[in-house]
Write an enzyme that holds these catalytic residues in place. Structure first.
Site, PDB file in Angstrom:
ATOM      1  N   HIS A 199       0.801  -1.228   0.000  1.00 17.06           N
ATOM      2  CA  HIS A 199       0.000   0.000   0.000  1.00 17.06           C
ATOM      3  C   HIS A 199       0.829   1.272   0.000  1.00 17.06           C
ATOM      4  O   HIS A 199       0.259   2.361   0.103  1.00 17.06           O
ATOM      5  CB  HIS A 199      -0.915   0.049   1.227  1.00 17.06           C
ATOM      6  CG  HIS A 199      -1.982  -0.993   1.238  1.00 17.06           C
ATOM      7  ND1 HIS A 199      -3.237  -0.795   0.709  1.00 17.06           N
ATOM      8  CD2 HIS A 199      -1.986  -2.259   1.711  1.00 17.06           C
ATOM      9  CE1 HIS A 199      -3.970  -1.880   0.863  1.00 17.06           C
ATOM     10  NE2 HIS A 199      -3.220  -2.795   1.474  1.00 17.06           N
ATOM     11  N   LYS A 210      -8.826  13.500   4.847  1.00 14.66           N
ATOM     12  CA  LYS A 210      -7.889  12.373   4.797  1.00 14.66           C
ATOM     13  C   LYS A 210      -6.934  12.542   5.958  1.00 14.66           C
ATOM     14  O   LYS A 210      -6.948  13.578   6.625  1.00 14.66           O
ATOM     15  CB  LYS A 210      -7.119  12.369   3.480  1.00 14.66           C
ATOM     16  CG  LYS A 210      -6.522  13.747   3.131  1.00 14.66           C
ATOM     17  CD  LYS A 210      -5.867  13.772   1.763  1.00 14.66           C
ATOM     18  CE  LYS A 210      -6.843  13.885   0.625  1.00 14.66           C
ATOM     19  NZ  LYS A 210      -6.891  12.703  -0.244  1.00 14.66           N
ATOM     20  N   ARG A 211      -6.079  11.535   6.208  1.00 17.77           N
ATOM     21  CA  ARG A 211      -5.080  11.719   7.257  1.00 17.77           C
ATOM     22  C   ARG A 211      -4.228  12.940   6.960  1.00 17.77           C
ATOM     23  O   ARG A 211      -4.042  13.319   5.798  1.00 17.77           O
ATOM     24  CB  ARG A 211      -4.194  10.466   7.373  1.00 17.77           C
ATOM     25  CG  ARG A 211      -4.870   9.328   8.092  1.00 17.77           C
ATOM     26  CD  ARG A 211      -5.179   9.669   9.530  1.00 17.77           C
ATOM     27  NE  ARG A 211      -3.995   9.682  10.351  1.00 17.77           N
ATOM     28  CZ  ARG A 211      -3.729   8.809  11.312  1.00 17.77           C
ATOM     29  NH1 ARG A 211      -4.583   7.848  11.606  1.00 17.77           N
ATOM     30  NH2 ARG A 211      -2.625   8.912  12.028  1.00 17.77           N
ATOM     31  N   LYS A 238       0.390  14.512   1.533  1.00 20.46           N
ATOM     32  CA  LYS A 238      -0.969  14.791   1.058  1.00 20.46           C
ATOM     33  C   LYS A 238      -1.191  16.291   0.858  1.00 20.46           C
ATOM     34  O   LYS A 238      -2.160  16.729   0.271  1.00 20.46           O
ATOM     35  CB  LYS A 238      -1.999  14.232   2.039  1.00 20.46           C
ATOM     36  CG  LYS A 238      -1.955  12.700   2.134  1.00 20.46           C
ATOM     37  CD  LYS A 238      -2.963  12.182   3.152  1.00 20.46           C
ATOM     38  CE  LYS A 238      -2.857  10.699   3.413  1.00 20.46           C
ATOM     39  NZ  LYS A 238      -3.523   9.861   2.396  1.00 20.46           N
ATOM     40  N   THR A 277      -8.693   6.557  -1.763  1.00 20.12           N
ATOM     41  CA  THR A 277     -10.017   5.992  -1.988  1.00 20.12           C
ATOM     42  C   THR A 277     -11.076   7.060  -1.718  1.00 20.12           C
ATOM     43  O   THR A 277     -12.186   6.984  -2.248  1.00 20.12           O
ATOM     44  CB  THR A 277     -10.271   4.764  -1.088  1.00 20.12           C
ATOM     45  OG1 THR A 277      -9.841   5.082   0.247  1.00 20.12           O
ATOM     46  CG2 THR A 277      -9.516   3.550  -1.581  1.00 20.12           C
ATOM     47  N   LYS A 332     -14.790   8.106  -3.560  1.00 15.86           N
ATOM     48  CA  LYS A 332     -16.053   8.358  -2.854  1.00 15.86           C
ATOM     49  C   LYS A 332     -16.615   9.728  -3.243  1.00 15.86           C
ATOM     50  O   LYS A 332     -17.814   9.893  -3.474  1.00 15.86           O
ATOM     51  CB  LYS A 332     -15.831   8.307  -1.335  1.00 15.86           C
ATOM     52  CG  LYS A 332     -15.426   6.941  -0.835  1.00 15.86           C
ATOM     53  CD  LYS A 332     -14.802   6.967   0.560  1.00 15.86           C
ATOM     54  CE  LYS A 332     -14.072   5.656   0.828  1.00 15.86           C
ATOM     55  NZ  LYS A 332     -13.198   5.690   2.007  1.00 15.86           N
TER      56      LYS A 332
HETATM   57  O1  CJW Z   1      -3.616   2.626   1.747  1.00 20.51           O
HETATM   58  C1  CJW Z   1      -4.776   2.995   1.008  1.00 20.51           C
HETATM   59  C2  CJW Z   1      -4.385   3.831  -0.184  1.00 20.51           C
HETATM   60  C3  CJW Z   1      -3.580   5.040   0.268  1.00 20.51           C
HETATM   61  C4  CJW Z   1      -2.417   4.599   1.130  1.00 20.51           C
HETATM   62  C5  CJW Z   1      -2.923   3.756   2.286  1.00 20.51           C
HETATM   63  C6  CJW Z   1      -1.815   3.247   3.158  1.00 20.51           C
HETATM   64  O2  CJW Z   1      -1.760   5.741   1.635  1.00 20.51           O
HETATM   65  O3  CJW Z   1      -3.125   5.740  -0.872  1.00 20.51           O
HETATM   66  O4  CJW Z   1      -5.552   4.262  -0.855  1.00 20.51           O
HETATM   67  C7  CJW Z   1      -5.481   1.723   0.605  1.00 20.51           C
HETATM   68  O5  CJW Z   1      -4.734   1.039  -0.368  1.00 20.51           O
HETATM   69  N1  CJW Z   1      -1.890   3.096   4.462  1.00 20.51           N
HETATM   70  C8  CJW Z   1      -0.689   2.655   4.887  1.00 20.51           C
HETATM   71  N2  CJW Z   1       0.099   2.539   3.853  1.00 20.51           N
HETATM   72  N3  CJW Z   1      -0.599   2.915   2.762  1.00 20.51           N
HETATM   73  C9  CJW Z   1      -0.340   2.362   6.255  1.00 20.51           C
HETATM   74  C10 CJW Z   1      -1.325   2.254   7.209  1.00 20.51           C
HETATM   75  C11 CJW Z   1      -0.999   1.984   8.540  1.00 20.51           C
HETATM   76  C12 CJW Z   1       0.328   1.822   8.932  1.00 20.51           C
HETATM   77  C13 CJW Z   1       1.324   1.923   7.965  1.00 20.51           C
HETATM   78  C14 CJW Z   1       0.992   2.202   6.622  1.00 20.51           C
HETATM   79  C15 CJW Z   1       0.657   1.547  10.263  1.00 20.51           C
HETATM   80  C16 CJW Z   1       1.974   1.407  10.635  1.00 20.51           C
HETATM   81  C17 CJW Z   1       2.973   1.513   9.664  1.00 20.51           C
HETATM   82  C18 CJW Z   1       2.645   1.768   8.337  1.00 20.51           C
HETATM   83  C19 CJW Z   1       2.334   1.124  12.048  1.00 20.51           C
HETATM   84  O6  CJW Z   1       3.469   0.725  12.296  1.00 20.51           O
HETATM   85  O7  CJW Z   1       1.494   1.277  12.950  1.00 20.51           O
END
Ligand code: CJW
Length: 864
Positions: free
Chosen positions: A407, A598-599, A604, A706, A710
């Site tokens: 991701h 978004k976050r 971003k 995403t 929406k």
């Molecule tokens: O995933 C979405 C994408 C979006 C992307 C997000 C994402 O930024 O563009 O639409 C669905 O595919 N989330 C993370 N990577 N990409 C993500 C989430 C939680 C995380 C992490 C990365 C938590 C940790 C580390 C990396 C952690 O250690 O707690």
């Protein structure tokens, strides 16, 4: 003969018959509990004695019955929460019967299933969703109203199930909805966090975090299943033992034990009988915890040890990109996958005829990023150490079982666990990593003889700056398929992150563009637009979003346009009321609603949006008569609690926004509203009311997005860079129905290679310089010098890593085009309608079918 203890790393075990040690067969009582669907019981529940066939009447009596017999409440004293619980239970009765029927069919036919492994599920509320899925929405609404209750008020009593950070967790939730709706046999596994993502409040513009104790008063949707509790070992050490034939038989000893208790949430498909499960594990200490301490009077110490066991599932880590290497997070990851795999094995081996031979034919596991990738090691450990299966066979079963979704390309988000930590928490798994790595290095040597650079980048162990385990490399080698989440992202994944693996494993990498469920993100969240669409083209779109193309022919129809825009205006009026109550800001539904939700992250670029707002504000101050389309800039975003720069951006938007909102000189032409505590249920209120969707990440940084899908589905026009799924949204809606600006990925790379100098832009653009200086001054925070120093500094001295200044001018020019376009009401309506009509591709139903066909090889199993 005493075992021989060997100090060094173990070697490969001898070949063995894969199926010779099946786990115990099914317990007959367990099978009986999954007997085929019994329509009689169903009928009994849905037609209580003395009631009619009228669905509203049936619902009404079920609600009343649950209020009295389950909640022990008199209707006169019931709170909104009581009504919500009672109605949820009434709906749940039917859902449970379907769930039992679904599981029975899956079990009896021993079907192939997909198991979605995710550390996050951002479900939101289940009430409205489950009413719609089961066709009981109207009945429940009428029943509650006939009982004197306000339906919306009752719905608001539900606390969001916020067990995720952002897009990745919400994607998991959309996928569960599509899997059930399309009748795929599927089960989601995750953690039952006691505290979901923190609640956000603002004090003097600062983000404050409060715990989200969502489960405090119980959840009517869940069922606890103590009978499926699992035991998990951690820590300890490995004894390198050989058996009496000289075979290496490592023993993992002196471990600590945790218990995992499953909590099941039913996932009802829309308009189908299928009800799948989301199974979430909560951790408990073992019953016989430290008995010695207990008996020697160390009661408090023993209880404390127990408490430590229970902290494992206590809280969701609030990071959405940065991996911070905390021990508890690794323990969470292992606890979760170990429980889930044991549960899968239990299910597999209780079915007569199943063995390891057909394990990978029945079980497909999708890893939602690398967060659950330790599952690859755990399955290997079980096969090697508990089942005595030979390495090659074990590896074959494992790689055929798992697939991995990446991701993100951001280096700070790629998980890397310190070898020392791994050694302490999972010593046997670390040995297995080294054994896998030896084989990977061998394969690299065959492909590129003598090329040490190739070995360095392909290694599972990062030797630079403190040894670390590269979880992404582990996931790539341990899975049969690896996918990115949008076309551009997948291309960059192959080109930049894994070029060597792409050559080493041709065909392993593939694209699966993300999607969103139309049930939540149109049907439920935008009832006005849904009703209008259904009125024109029927309701087939709910399960086949491509049918929205049928709206294209109305795009130029004046009557349709005015109806479409009237709905948008009504949704904006609703949101205006939310903004008033949450932010205390008056906004007009006639203004352009410009939305970035978004976050909060530098990539971003919420700060790019802010610079544009400041530019408009400054232009108005210098020329109060300036003709600009009145706009409301709407933000909602949480920042990771440790991400200071992101929090500084929030503060800047809040403080500068407050100044703009109260500056009489600009006549209310600009308003800024930062809605606190962004979450699924708030997104459902904002999205239907958006005119403009801000998708302005630095090209190459947003894997997909995403929210962009929406918003477009709900008739907002996108202003965006050619990043993530924006590229594909443009392909679908057409160049003339989207506002694209800024550098492309290639231009970003070229500028970076040439040496990017934000100072040059600062010196050459007078307006930009003035705004950046303004931001750096204490104009907006009198008496508080340097309040936005972190933000200001990042743009200049910090080198502007996300190239905000480089895209600033193009962004302002594009916003001017938006301003002009919005004045042409009919033209705007046409574009908005075409957005809704043309984004059917982004249904998560399409995404799930692609996963099922290309990766899982999974067929639907309709439940009749
Ligand atoms: O995933 C979405 C994408 C979006 C992307 C997000 C994402 O930024 O563009 O639409 C669905 O595919 N989330 C993370 N990577 N990409 C993500 C989430 C939680 C995380 C992490 C990365 C938590 C940790 C580390 C990396 C952690 O250690 O707690």
């Amino acid at each position: 003969m005493p075992p021989v203890v060997k100090p060094s790393t173990p070697r490969v075990s001898e070949p063995a018959q894969p199926s010779r040690l099946p786990l115990p067969a099914a317990n007959p009582a367990e099978l009986a509990s999954t007997a085929p669907f019994a329509p009689l019981i169903y009928t009994a529940i849905h037609h209580p004695k003395g009631s009619t066939d009228n669905p509203t009447e049936v619902m009404r009596s079920l609600i009343q019955r649950h209020l009295v017999s389950t909640l022990a409440r008199h209707t006169g004293s019931a709170t909104p929460r009581d009504w919500w619980v009672a109605t949820s239970l009434a709906v749940r009765d039917g859902i449970h019967e379907r769930m039992i029927a679904t599981q029975a069919v899956h079990n009896i036919h021993n079907v192939r299933r997909v198991y979605y492994f995710s550390l996050e599920y951002l479900i939101g509320r289940l009430f409205g969703n489950n009413l719609l899925a089961t066709g009981q929405y109207e009945a429940a609404k009428e029943a509650l109203e006939s009982l004197g209750q306000d339906f919306e008020h009752i719905r608001d009593a539900e606390v969001d199930m916020g067990l995720g950070n952002g897009g990745l967790g919400r994607l998991a939730a959309c996928f569960l909805d599509s899997l059930a709706t399309l009748d795929y046999p599927a089960l989601g596994y995750g953690i039952y966090y006691e505290f979901g993502l923190f609640k956000q409040a603002f004090i003097n513009g600062h983000q404050m975090e409060h715990p989200d104790n969502w489960i405090l008063f119980g959840d009517p949707w869940e069922v606890v299943r103590p009978e499926y509790t699992q035991q998990v070992q951690l820590y300890g050490r490995v004894e390198n033992v050989f058996d009496d034939r000289g075979n290496y038989r490592p023993r993992w000893v002196d471990t600590k034990t945790l218990l995992g208790v499953p909590h099941d949430i039913p996932i009802a498909g829309y308009g189908t009988e299928t009800v799948n499960l989301l199974r979430l594990w909560s951790s408990k200490a073992t019953e016989d915890f430290d008995l010695a301490a207990f008996n020697s009077g160390g009661y408090v110490e023993a209880v404390r040890e127990k408490a430590v066991g229970e902290t494992v599932s206590k809280v969701l880590y609030p990071n959405d990109k940065t991996e911070n290497g905390k021990e508890l997070r690794l323990v969470q990851q292992y606890f979760f996958v170990a429980c889930s795999l044991r549960d899968i094995l239990r299910r597999h081996f209780r079915t007569p005829g199943n063995s390891w031979d057909n394990f990978a034919e029945k079980v497909s596991v999708q890893l939602n990023d690398t967060h659950p990738a330790v599952a690859i090691l755990e399955l290997m450990r079980i096969l090697l150490d508990e089942q005595n299966i030979a390495w090659e066979t074990a590896w074959d079963v494992t790689t055929r079982t798992f697939a991995y979704t990446n991701h993100t390309l951001l280096p700070e988000a790629l998980e890397k666990w310190s070898v020392a930590l791994f050694q302490r928490v999972l010593p046997r798994h670390l040995q297995i990593i080294y054994d896998i790595n030896a084989r990977v290095m061998h394969a690299v040597e065959i492909q590129w003889p003598g090329d040490n650079e190739k070995k360095r980048v392909c290694s599972l162990i990062d030797e630079s700056g403190g040894k670390g385990v590269r979880m992404a490399n582990l996931a790539v080698v341990g899975c049969h398929a690896v996918n990115g989440v949008a076309e551009l992202h997948t291309a960059l994944l192959k080109k930049h992150l894994f070029p060597e693996f792409d050559l080493l494993y041709p065909g392993k990498f593939q694209n699966k563009t993300n999607g969103i469920t139309p049930r939540r993100w149109l049907l439920k969240s935008n009832p006005r637009l849904s009703a209008m669409i259904t009125g024109r083209i029927g309701d087939g779109w709910i399960r086949d979003l491509d049918l929205l193309r049928g709206l294209e022919k109305f795009a130029g129809d004046a009557e349709f346009q005015s109806e479409f825009m009237a709905i948008k205006r009504a949704n904006k009026a609703d949101l205006a009321a939310v903004i008033k109550s949450e932010c205390g800001v008056d906004v007009s539904p006639d203004a352009l609603f410009d939305v970035q939700i978004k976050r909060l992250h530098e990539y971003k670029r919420q700060h790019l949006n802010l610079l544009h707002i400041m530019a408009l504000y400054r232009r108005l101050l210098q020329n109060p008569g300036l003709d600009v389309v009145p706009r409301v800039f709407i933000f909602a975003a949480k920042a990771a609690p440790g991400y200071d720069l992101a929090k500084n951006i929030i503060r800047a938007i809040n403080v500068i926004g407050a100044r703009i909102n109260t500056d009489a000189r600009i006549g209310g032409k600009l308003k800024v509203a930062f809605l606190p505590n962004y979450r699924v249920s708030l997104a459902e209120k904002i999205i239907p009311a958006a005119d403009l969707s801000e998708q302005i990440s630095t090209a190459g940084k947003e894997a997909s997005g995403t929210g962009n899908m929406k918003l477009a589905l709900n008739g907002a026009l996108t202003i965006g860079t050619l990043d993530g799924a924006n590229v594909e949204i443009r392909e679908e809606v057409g160049d003339e129905n989207i506002f694209i600006f800024g550098m492309t990925v290639d231009e970003v790379e070229a500028l970076r290679a040439k040496g990017y100098k934000p100072w040059d832009l600062y010196h050459h653009d007078e307006e930009l310089r003035a705004i950046v200086d303004w931001l750096g001054s204490d104009y907006f925070t009198p008496g508080e010098h340097g309040a936005f120093g972190a933000l200001h500094g990042s743009l200049l001295h910090g080198g502007d890593p996300f190239m905000v200044l480089a895209d600033f001018r193009a962004y302002c020019d594009c916003q001017a085009k938006v301003d002009r376009a919005y004045r042409d009401t009919a033209g705007w309506a046409r574009m908005a309608i075409l957005n809704t009509a043309r984004v059917g591709k982004f249904s998560s139903d399409r995404t799930i079918r692609e996963y099922a066909n290309d990766i899982w090889k999974l067929s639907p199993v309709p439940i009749r």
